[in-house]
Scaffold this active site. Structure first.
Site, PDB file in Angstrom:
ATOM      1  N   CYS A  64      42.277  14.003 -23.618  1.00  0.00           N
ATOM      2  CA  CYS A  64      42.198  15.444 -23.460  1.00  0.00           C
ATOM      3  C   CYS A  64      43.369  16.065 -24.214  1.00  0.00           C
ATOM      4  O   CYS A  64      44.391  15.418 -24.438  1.00  0.00           O
ATOM      5  CB  CYS A  64      42.213  15.848 -21.990  1.00  0.00           C
ATOM      6  SG  CYS A  64      43.661  15.286 -21.062  1.00  0.00           S
TER       7      CYS A  64
ATOM      8  N   CYS B 236      48.320  16.359 -26.998  1.00  0.00           N
ATOM      9  CA  CYS B 236      48.204  14.987 -26.495  1.00  0.00           C
ATOM     10  C   CYS B 236      47.348  14.085 -27.374  1.00  0.00           C
ATOM     11  O   CYS B 236      47.440  12.863 -27.275  1.00  0.00           O
ATOM     12  CB  CYS B 236      47.626  14.992 -25.083  1.00  0.00           C
ATOM     13  SG  CYS B 236      48.640  15.907 -23.899  1.00  0.00           S
TER      14      CYS B 236
ATOM     15  N   HIS C  29      53.088   8.720 -20.594  1.00  0.00           N
ATOM     16  CA  HIS C  29      52.360   9.404 -21.664  1.00  0.00           C
ATOM     17  C   HIS C  29      53.361  10.042 -22.632  1.00  0.00           C
ATOM     18  O   HIS C  29      53.740  11.196 -22.477  1.00  0.00           O
ATOM     19  CB  HIS C  29      51.457  10.465 -21.017  1.00  0.00           C
ATOM     20  CG  HIS C  29      50.748  11.382 -21.948  1.00  0.00           C
ATOM     21  ND1 HIS C  29      50.454  11.079 -23.275  1.00  0.00           N
ATOM     22  CD2 HIS C  29      50.245  12.638 -21.738  1.00  0.00           C
ATOM     23  CE1 HIS C  29      49.812  12.101 -23.820  1.00  0.00           C
ATOM     24  NE2 HIS C  29      49.685  13.054 -22.915  1.00  0.00           N
TER      25      HIS C  29
END
Length: 402
Positions: free
Chosen positions: A388, A91, A358
């Site tokens: 994160c 991510c 996302h």
């Protein structure tokens, strides 16, 4: 070290990451090239000046494989001399790509570079690349592997965040995102996606639901309860964290980040590059940092990365005007706010991934641009961006508006 500046940034709108999403019909390489085309046109950029392009991509397989960054550069009609690299730090990939580009400038090995990211989750599903962590029993057993949704519920259980706490945060994310779109706060930086014949496919983020409320979210069933109990992930998590009596399953589709398609690009360079471009810098990159954290919990890395980035910049949390944290799950942001004592009115002020989605490889570059626009809109000076990262990591960057 050479001062390194952000000169421009663009992103696509985020489309639903499903076959009925507005961007599903285009290929990943086409979507990845759209921000590059926009940077070239907006800045009248002689692309031969660009010395490298780095793009985050978390599913670098199939039509997203084969160094999609280089294919995007060629598809965007950049000079063939421009090299490119695909980066995967889960991510955090989009922010890491910007850091990669900035590092080249900082150490004097490039004058102008681009960092960004791409993820077409409607065409290349999350997890398509596989990997030892989930698929090798020896590795999974050694590291107490659980699925990330279980980690989010574990984080909430450890810190005592209730279902209502998480739902309240999620509803506010949608409210803020809807307000930001209504007030045109993203207009400068979001470039509509058109297909190859010029038909506009999407102009704004597709998953924002202004009507979302705590009451409507309360009707949703926990997404990870069956997974945790049926497949034993709850037991694994409690073996690693025996202080937890049970895992409270408080996350669901409404307070977790949306699965979407999207791409972004950030133009960085030194002062000489700006003079050559005839562009004034918009922000200085003060520092960036990446850390490793405990892999079962996985999602508490952002505060550690933020502290390291602040240390590198010679700053403290009180020096930061605005914070932008990727909303992977609502508990991630609640934990980050508590760890660094951040008031809610200074973080993710235009909503986040819970509302807008996302796109894994692109999110870091997207939220960096979002917070820069907000610094300029409000006249504020400093911002910290963090995400994160799967397997227990965190990425962060500090910028200062020029």
């Amino acid at each position: 070290m050479t001062d390194t500046y952000i000169y421009d940034h663009v992103r696509t709108p985020r489309g639903k990451g499903r076959p009925d999403g507005s961007l599903h019909e285009v290929t990943p390489v086409w979507l990845a090239s759209r921000p590059l085309v926009a940077l070239r046109e907006r800045n009248q950029l002689d692309t031969a000046w660009v010395e490298d392009v780095a793009m985050g991509c978390v599913g670098p397989v199939g039509e997203q494989g084969g160094n999609i960054a280089r294919m995007a550069v060629l598809n965007a009609d950049y000079d063939q001399s421009v090299p490119a690299i695909q980066i995967d730090r889960a991510c955090g990939s989009g922010l890491e790509a910007v850091a990669f580009a900035a590092a080249k400038v900082m150490c004097g090995q490039a004058d102008l570079a681009i960092g960004g990211g791409i993820e077409m989750m409607s065409r290349v599903p999350m997890g398509a690349a596989g990997g030892a962590w989930a698929q090798d029993p020896q590795v999974a057993n050694k590291t107490y592997f659980v699925m990330q949704g279980i980690s989010a519920d574990l984080l909430a259980s450890l810190h005592g965040y209730s279902r209502a706490d998480n739902d309240s945060y999620a509803a506010e994310s949608h409210r803020r995102a809807a307000l930001a779109w209504a007030e045109g706060r993203f207009a400068r930086s979001v470039v509509p996606v058109q297909d190859f014949i010029g038909l506009t496919l999407l102009e704004r983020d597709e998953t924002v639901r202004p009507e979302t409320s705590v009451e409507s979210l309360a009707a949703l069933k926990p997404a990870f309860a069956e997974m945790g109990q049926k497949y034993g992930y709850d037991t694994v998590a409690m073996q690693r964290y025996p202080q937890v009596e049970r895992i409270a399953h408080v996350h669901h589709a409404g307070n977790s980040s949306g699965i979407v398609d999207g791409a972004a690009a950030v133009l960085v360079g030194n002062a000489q590059a700006g003079q050559r471009l005839g562009r004034k810098p918009r922000a200085r990159i003060k520092s960036f940092a990446t850390i490793g954290s405990e892999p079962t919990l996985m999602l508490d890395g952002p505060s550690y990365a933020a502290r390291r980035a602040l240390y590198r910049a010679g700053m403290t949390a009180s020096d930061i005007d605005l914070w932008e944290l990727n909303e992977a799950f609502s508990s991630v942001v609640l934990c980050f706010m508590d760890a660094l004592n951040i008031p809610h009115d200074r973080i993710n002020v235009n909503g986040g991934a819970i509302a807008m989605g996302h796109p894994l490889g692109a999110s870091g570059a997207m939220i960096l641009g979002t917070v820069l626009d907000e610094l300029e809109r409000t006249g504020k000076t400093t911002a910290l961006v963090s995400l994160c990262v799967a397997a227990g990591m965190g990425s962060a960057m500090v910028i200062e508006r020029v």
